[in-house]
Design a protein around this motif. Structure first.
Motif, mmCIF file in Angstrom:
data_model
loop_
_atom_site.group_PDB
_atom_site.id
_atom_site.type_symbol
_atom_site.label_atom_id
_atom_site.label_comp_id
_atom_site.label_asym_id
_atom_site.label_seq_id
_atom_site.Cartn_x
_atom_site.Cartn_y
_atom_site.Cartn_z
ATOM 1 N N ASN A 69 0.831 -1.190 0.000
ATOM 2 C CA ASN A 69 0.000 0.000 0.000
ATOM 3 C C ASN A 69 0.876 1.255 0.000
ATOM 4 O O ASN A 69 1.892 1.316 0.672
ATOM 5 N N LYS A 70 0.467 2.244 -0.760
ATOM 6 C CA LYS A 70 1.125 3.566 -0.802
ATOM 7 C C LYS A 70 2.517 3.534 -1.405
ATOM 8 O O LYS A 70 3.354 4.354 -1.086
ATOM 9 N N ASP A 71 2.774 2.601 -2.294
ATOM 10 C CA ASP A 71 4.083 2.581 -2.941
ATOM 11 C C ASP A 71 3.928 3.013 -4.388
ATOM 12 O O ASP A 71 3.729 2.209 -5.275
ATOM 13 N N HIS A 72 3.996 4.310 -4.591
ATOM 14 C CA HIS A 72 3.683 4.892 -5.883
ATOM 15 C C HIS A 72 4.666 4.503 -6.987
ATOM 16 O O HIS A 72 4.436 4.809 -8.140
ATOM 17 N N GLN A 73 5.737 3.829 -6.660
ATOM 18 C CA GLN A 73 6.731 3.432 -7.646
ATOM 19 C C GLN A 73 6.558 1.996 -8.125
ATOM 20 O O GLN A 73 7.320 1.522 -8.946
ATOM 21 N N GLU A 95 -2.717 -15.037 1.106
ATOM 22 C CA GLU A 95 -4.173 -14.924 1.092
ATOM 23 C C GLU A 95 -4.641 -13.525 0.723
ATOM 24 O O GLU A 95 -5.720 -13.364 0.170
ATOM 25 N N ALA A 96 -3.847 -12.496 1.062
ATOM 26 C CA ALA A 96 -4.251 -11.109 0.818
ATOM 27 C C ALA A 96 -3.087 -10.304 0.256
ATOM 28 O O ALA A 96 -1.978 -10.355 0.779
ATOM 29 N N LEU A 97 -3.366 -9.557 -0.814
ATOM 30 C CA LEU A 97 -2.384 -8.700 -1.469
ATOM 31 C C LEU A 97 -2.977 -7.305 -1.546
ATOM 32 O O LEU A 97 -4.026 -7.099 -2.160
ATOM 33 N N ASP A 98 -2.323 -6.336 -0.907
ATOM 34 C CA ASP A 98 -2.815 -4.960 -0.866
ATOM 35 C C ASP A 98 -1.929 -4.076 -1.741
ATOM 36 O O ASP A 98 -0.760 -3.858 -1.429
ATOM 37 N N LEU A 99 -2.504 -3.584 -2.837
ATOM 38 C CA LEU A 99 -1.808 -2.690 -3.754
ATOM 39 C C LEU A 99 -2.477 -1.321 -3.811
ATOM 40 O O LEU A 99 -2.274 -0.554 -4.744
ATOM 41 N N GLU A 100 -3.291 -1.014 -2.806
ATOM 42 C CA GLU A 100 -4.044 0.247 -2.766
ATOM 43 C C GLU A 100 -3.104 1.449 -2.758
ATOM 44 O O GLU A 100 -1.996 1.388 -2.238
ATOM 45 N N LEU A 125 -4.678 -17.283 -2.583
ATOM 46 C CA LEU A 125 -5.103 -15.882 -2.657
ATOM 47 C C LEU A 125 -6.622 -15.758 -2.633
ATOM 48 O O LEU A 125 -7.317 -16.373 -3.431
ATOM 49 N N GLU A 126 -7.112 -14.948 -1.687
ATOM 50 C CA GLU A 126 -8.542 -14.707 -1.542
ATOM 51 C C GLU A 126 -8.907 -13.255 -1.791
ATOM 52 O O GLU A 126 -9.999 -12.965 -2.241
ATOM 53 N N THR A 127 -7.986 -12.324 -1.487
ATOM 54 C CA THR A 127 -8.311 -10.898 -1.561
ATOM 55 C C THR A 127 -7.178 -10.129 -2.228
ATOM 56 O O THR A 127 -6.026 -10.276 -1.849
ATOM 57 N N VAL A 128 -7.560 -9.291 -3.213
ATOM 58 C CA VAL A 128 -6.625 -8.345 -3.824
ATOM 59 C C VAL A 128 -7.264 -6.975 -3.680
ATOM 60 O O VAL A 128 -8.404 -6.776 -4.107
ATOM 61 N N GLY A 130 -6.868 -2.989 -4.550
ATOM 62 C CA GLY A 130 -6.130 -2.076 -5.405
ATOM 63 C C GLY A 130 -6.998 -1.488 -6.486
ATOM 64 O O GLY A 130 -8.208 -1.666 -6.509
ATOM 65 N N SER A 131 -6.363 -0.810 -7.417
ATOM 66 C CA SER A 131 -7.071 -0.083 -8.459
ATOM 67 C C SER A 131 -7.866 -0.983 -9.388
ATOM 68 O O SER A 131 -8.770 -0.520 -10.057
ATOM 69 N N CYS A 132 -7.523 -2.251 -9.464
ATOM 70 C CA CYS A 132 -8.257 -3.168 -10.332
ATOM 71 C C CYS A 132 -9.509 -3.681 -9.657
ATOM 72 O O CYS A 132 -10.226 -4.488 -10.211
ATOM 73 N N GLY A 133 -9.757 -3.264 -8.453
ATOM 74 C CA GLY A 133 -10.924 -3.739 -7.712
ATOM 75 C C GLY A 133 -10.527 -4.729 -6.655
ATOM 76 O O GLY A 133 -9.355 -4.968 -6.406
ATOM 77 N N THR A 134 -11.498 -5.326 -6.038
ATOM 78 C CA THR A 134 -11.258 -6.285 -4.964
ATOM 79 C C THR A 134 -11.840 -7.613 -5.353
ATOM 80 O O THR A 134 -12.964 -7.707 -5.800
ATOM 81 N N ARG A 135 -11.076 -8.641 -5.180
ATOM 82 C CA ARG A 135 -11.537 -10.005 -5.406
ATOM 83 C C ARG A 135 -11.605 -10.644 -4.043
ATOM 84 O O ARG A 135 -10.650 -10.609 -3.288
ATOM 85 N N GLY A 136 -12.700 -11.246 -3.717
ATOM 86 C CA GLY A 136 -12.737 -11.877 -2.417
ATOM 87 C C GLY A 136 -14.101 -12.376 -2.045
ATOM 88 O O GLY A 136 -15.056 -12.186 -2.695
#
Length: 136
Positions: A69-73, A95-100, A125-128, A130-136
């Protein structure tokens, strides 16, 4: 007596600037963190950070939550690198990947993430997030 690293379940780093050597040492240290379940890396993937993180992720088989999260690069290249690490067997328990809050991405990020899930490279993986939406 066990090493402290053997008992660590969560690591969180923010706004540090590491060179290639420091990322390499981080990857080596993670080999001892076999109980690590949560890794939070924020605002650190500039320069060689994405490549360094990719190496480090191969060392943490028990990781269930990865927070970038919050890694603009990060960008499409960084997301593709994460998927390449998953293809090589890294992150089997994730299980969870946060790219918000990672700024603008092209279609490459969504495509690479979808491919990793569809091909079974991230079997838990159950939850992503980020900008592509959330899967879960």
């Amino acid at each position: 007596m066990p090493l402290l690293a053997e008992r660590v379940t969560t690591l969180e780093y923010e706004a540090l600037v590491w060179d290639d050597g420091q990322w390499e040492r981080f990857a080596l240290a993670l080999r001892h963190c076999q109980r690590l379940h949560t890794l939070k890396i924020k605002r650190m993937l500039q320069g060689s950070g994405a490549a360094g993180l990719r190496k480090a992720l191969g060392e943490v088989r028990a990781l269930t939550r990865l927070d970038l999260n919050k890694d603009h690069q990060l960008g499409d290249e960084g997301c593709a690198g994460l998927c390449a690490a998953a293809r090589r067997g890294a992150l089997p328990a994730l299980e969870a990947l946060d790219l918000e809050s990672n700024g603008q991405f092209g279609d490459g990020r969504c495509g690479a993430s979808a491919a990793a899930v569809a091909r079974g490279w991230l079997p838990a993986l159950e939850t992503v997030i980020g900008s592509c939406g959330t899967r879960g």
